[in-house]
Each structure stands twice: as structure tokens, then as C-alpha cells.
Design an enzyme around this catalytic site. Structure first.
Site, PDB file in Angstrom:
ATOM      1  N   HIS A 138     -23.728  35.530   3.860  1.00  0.00           N
ATOM      2  CA  HIS A 138     -22.950  36.118   4.963  1.00  0.00           C
ATOM      3  C   HIS A 138     -23.787  36.224   6.232  1.00  0.00           C
ATOM      4  O   HIS A 138     -23.305  35.903   7.319  1.00  0.00           O
ATOM      5  CB  HIS A 138     -22.437  37.518   4.596  1.00  0.00           C
ATOM      6  CG  HIS A 138     -21.128  37.513   3.893  1.00  0.00           C
ATOM      7  ND1 HIS A 138     -19.986  36.942   4.422  1.00  0.00           N
ATOM      8  CD2 HIS A 138     -20.769  38.027   2.698  1.00  0.00           C
ATOM      9  CE1 HIS A 138     -18.984  37.109   3.588  1.00  0.00           C
ATOM     10  NE2 HIS A 138     -19.433  37.752   2.514  1.00  0.00           N
TER      11      HIS A 138
ATOM     12  N   GLY B  32     -21.485  44.827  -2.651  1.00  0.00           N
ATOM     13  CA  GLY B  32     -22.362  44.321  -1.606  1.00  0.00           C
ATOM     14  C   GLY B  32     -21.580  44.194  -0.312  1.00  0.00           C
ATOM     15  O   GLY B  32     -20.363  43.962  -0.339  1.00  0.00           O
TER      16      GLY B  32
ATOM     17  N   GLN C 188     -19.773  41.656   8.205  1.00  0.00           N
ATOM     18  CA  GLN C 188     -18.463  41.883   7.599  1.00  0.00           C
ATOM     19  C   GLN C 188     -17.787  43.120   8.184  1.00  0.00           C
ATOM     20  O   GLN C 188     -16.591  43.306   8.012  1.00  0.00           O
ATOM     21  CB  GLN C 188     -18.581  42.047   6.076  1.00  0.00           C
ATOM     22  CG  GLN C 188     -18.936  40.768   5.351  1.00  0.00           C
ATOM     23  CD  GLN C 188     -18.974  41.008   3.867  1.00  0.00           C
ATOM     24  OE1 GLN C 188     -20.006  41.379   3.314  1.00  0.00           O
ATOM     25  NE2 GLN C 188     -17.834  40.819   3.213  1.00  0.00           N
TER      26      GLN C 188
ATOM     27  N   HIS D 286     -25.156  36.150  -2.246  1.00  0.00           N
ATOM     28  CA  HIS D 286     -23.844  36.205  -1.610  1.00  0.00           C
ATOM     29  C   HIS D 286     -23.942  36.868  -0.226  1.00  0.00           C
ATOM     30  O   HIS D 286     -23.446  36.332   0.771  1.00  0.00           O
ATOM     31  CB  HIS D 286     -22.874  36.984  -2.514  1.00  0.00           C
ATOM     32  CG  HIS D 286     -21.492  37.117  -1.982  1.00  0.00           C
ATOM     33  ND1 HIS D 286     -20.435  36.422  -2.508  1.00  0.00           N
ATOM     34  CD2 HIS D 286     -20.979  37.873  -0.978  1.00  0.00           C
ATOM     35  CE1 HIS D 286     -19.331  36.743  -1.842  1.00  0.00           C
ATOM     36  NE2 HIS D 286     -19.639  37.621  -0.914  1.00  0.00           N
ATOM     37  N   GLU D 287     -24.606  38.020  -0.161  1.00  0.00           N
ATOM     38  CA  GLU D 287     -24.724  38.747   1.107  1.00  0.00           C
ATOM     39  C   GLU D 287     -25.646  38.018   2.077  1.00  0.00           C
ATOM     40  O   GLU D 287     -25.400  37.988   3.285  1.00  0.00           O
ATOM     41  CB  GLU D 287     -25.202  40.183   0.872  1.00  0.00           C
ATOM     42  CG  GLU D 287     -24.295  41.013  -0.020  1.00  0.00           C
ATOM     43  CD  GLU D 287     -22.827  40.984   0.358  1.00  0.00           C
ATOM     44  OE1 GLU D 287     -22.500  40.854   1.553  1.00  0.00           O
ATOM     45  OE2 GLU D 287     -21.983  41.096  -0.551  1.00  0.00           O
TER      46      GLU D 287
ATOM     47  N   CYS E 141     -14.964  38.642  -2.674  1.00  0.00           N
ATOM     48  CA  CYS E 141     -15.555  39.024  -1.403  1.00  0.00           C
ATOM     49  C   CYS E 141     -14.591  39.923  -0.644  1.00  0.00           C
ATOM     50  O   CYS E 141     -13.392  39.631  -0.593  1.00  0.00           O
ATOM     51  CB  CYS E 141     -15.864  37.767  -0.588  1.00  0.00           C
ATOM     52  SG  CYS E 141     -16.590  38.097   1.021  1.00  0.00           S
ATOM     53  N   LEU E 142     -15.121  40.973  -0.035  1.00  0.00           N
ATOM     54  CA  LEU E 142     -14.266  41.875   0.732  1.00  0.00           C
ATOM     55  C   LEU E 142     -13.667  41.188   1.953  1.00  0.00           C
ATOM     56  O   LEU E 142     -12.608  41.590   2.430  1.00  0.00           O
ATOM     57  CB  LEU E 142     -15.053  43.119   1.160  1.00  0.00           C
ATOM     58  CG  LEU E 142     -15.604  43.976   0.021  1.00  0.00           C
ATOM     59  CD1 LEU E 142     -16.316  45.203   0.573  1.00  0.00           C
ATOM     60  CD2 LEU E 142     -14.516  44.369  -0.952  1.00  0.00           C
TER      61      LEU E 142
END
Length: 181
Positions: free
Chosen positions: A142, A46, A51, A138-139, A96-97
Site C-alpha cells: 500500500h 493492518g 488508506q 500487504h501494507e 483489504c479494507l
């Protein structure tokens, strides 16, 4: 398409709410394709637009690398809005990236109801459970300036401070392109 450097913990863009998309043009489509390429390059499932430096309300998901989800197609969600959360809460480890090197169990609702638009700005409604619901939450966080670590117990957050500082200062070796300070 191109791989875009990932914004890391502490970058201002990750702490702000994103803006609604009102028009889909070729530039946005290319950007979304680059989001998928960037996510796949970093072995993510994701990725939210902020991000990778955009303040637009869009995220991409591809859970097909996850065991049991191989048949799921990649999804692009524009202007998503979670309208309902299930009462069942499950704790699953997340990463997470934008927070590389950090993984922790996060308690979240097992399922969600989400309304979003596709690339034609056509509205859709989904009611996923499991990994897809997890990634969506999660996204979606963000897009609202929330890190998964914000949802952790304060004691766990305290233990992560040193690693978060190293991420913020770019003093670690990252396995994919990241933004510079």
C-alpha cells in the site's frame, strides 16, 4: 481518537508512494491512534496511512484477533523497508479494507526481513513469518501504491473488474465509513 473514513479502490492517494516521516509529534501520534481505532472498527488487522488519507510512510498492524496470534502486541511501523524476502512462497487468502467484498489467494514469500522505525524514530529489524509477514507485505505494498489485486493472475483480475467498479463508484453498502467520491 476518531474513526477515519477509509479510501477505496481508485482513489488517487492509494496509487502513489508515501513520504518518509522525519518528525513524530502529538498530531502524528493522534493520527496513528485513530488508524488503530479505524482498523479495529472495520475488523482489519493492518492499515496503511494512505488508506485513511495521509501520504506518510506508516502502517499499523494488530494480528491478535487471528487464531494462534492472540499474544502479539499491536505494531506501528514508520518508514518501513523490506530488505529481504524468503524463497518459500505460500498462497493465502487476503482481503483489504480499501477493497471490501474482494478476497483472493495471493502468492507471497513466507517470511520477510524488515527495517522500520518506532514512534521515537528508533530503528528496529524484524524477521517474521506467517500471518505477520503476510500483513507486513500487504501494507508495505500500500505504501508503494500497490493493491493486492495487482498481484493476481490477469484472468482473476478480469473477473474482479465489475466489483472493483462498484467499489470505486461507492455503489455498494459498506460496513464502515469510507471516503466519498
Amino acid at each position: 481518537m476518531a474513526i477515519i473514513p477509509v479510501n477505496l479502490y481508485g482513489d488517487n492517494i492509494l496509487q502513489k508512494k508515501t513520504k518518509k516521516i522525519t518528525k513524530v509529534d502529538e498530531q502524528l501520534k493522534r493520527f496513528i491512534n485513530s488508524m488503530f481505532e479505524t482498523m479495529h472498527n472495520a475488523d482489519g488487522i493492518g492499515l496503511a496511512a494512505n488508506q485513511v488519507g495521509s501520504n506518510l510512510s506508516v502502517f499499523v498492524i494488530d494480528v491478535s484477533p487471528v487464531e494462534g496470534y492472540e499474544k502479539y502486541k499491536p505494531i506501528t511501523m514508520l518508514n518501513p523497508k523490506i530488505t529481504e524476502l524468503s524463497e518459500d512462497i505460500v498462497e493465502i487468502e487476503e482481503g483489504c479494507l480499501s477493497l471490501p467484498f474482494i478476497r483472493s489467494k495471493v502468492a507471497r514469500p513466507k517470511g520477510v526481513q524488515i527495517v522500520y522505525q518506532d514512534l521515537n524514530l528508533t530503528e528496529h529489524k524484524m524477521e517474521p513469518e506467517g500471518v505477520i509477514a503476510r500483513v507486513i507485505q500487504h501494507e508495505y505494498d500500500h505504501l508503494n501504491g500497490i493493491y493486492f489485486t495487482d498481484r493476481l493472475d490477469p484472468e482473476i483480475q478480469k473477473r474482479l473488474k465489475r466489483t472493483l467498479k462498484k467499489i470505486k463508484n461507492r455503489s455498494l453498502d459498506f460496513e464502515y465509513p469510507v471516503t466519498e467520491i
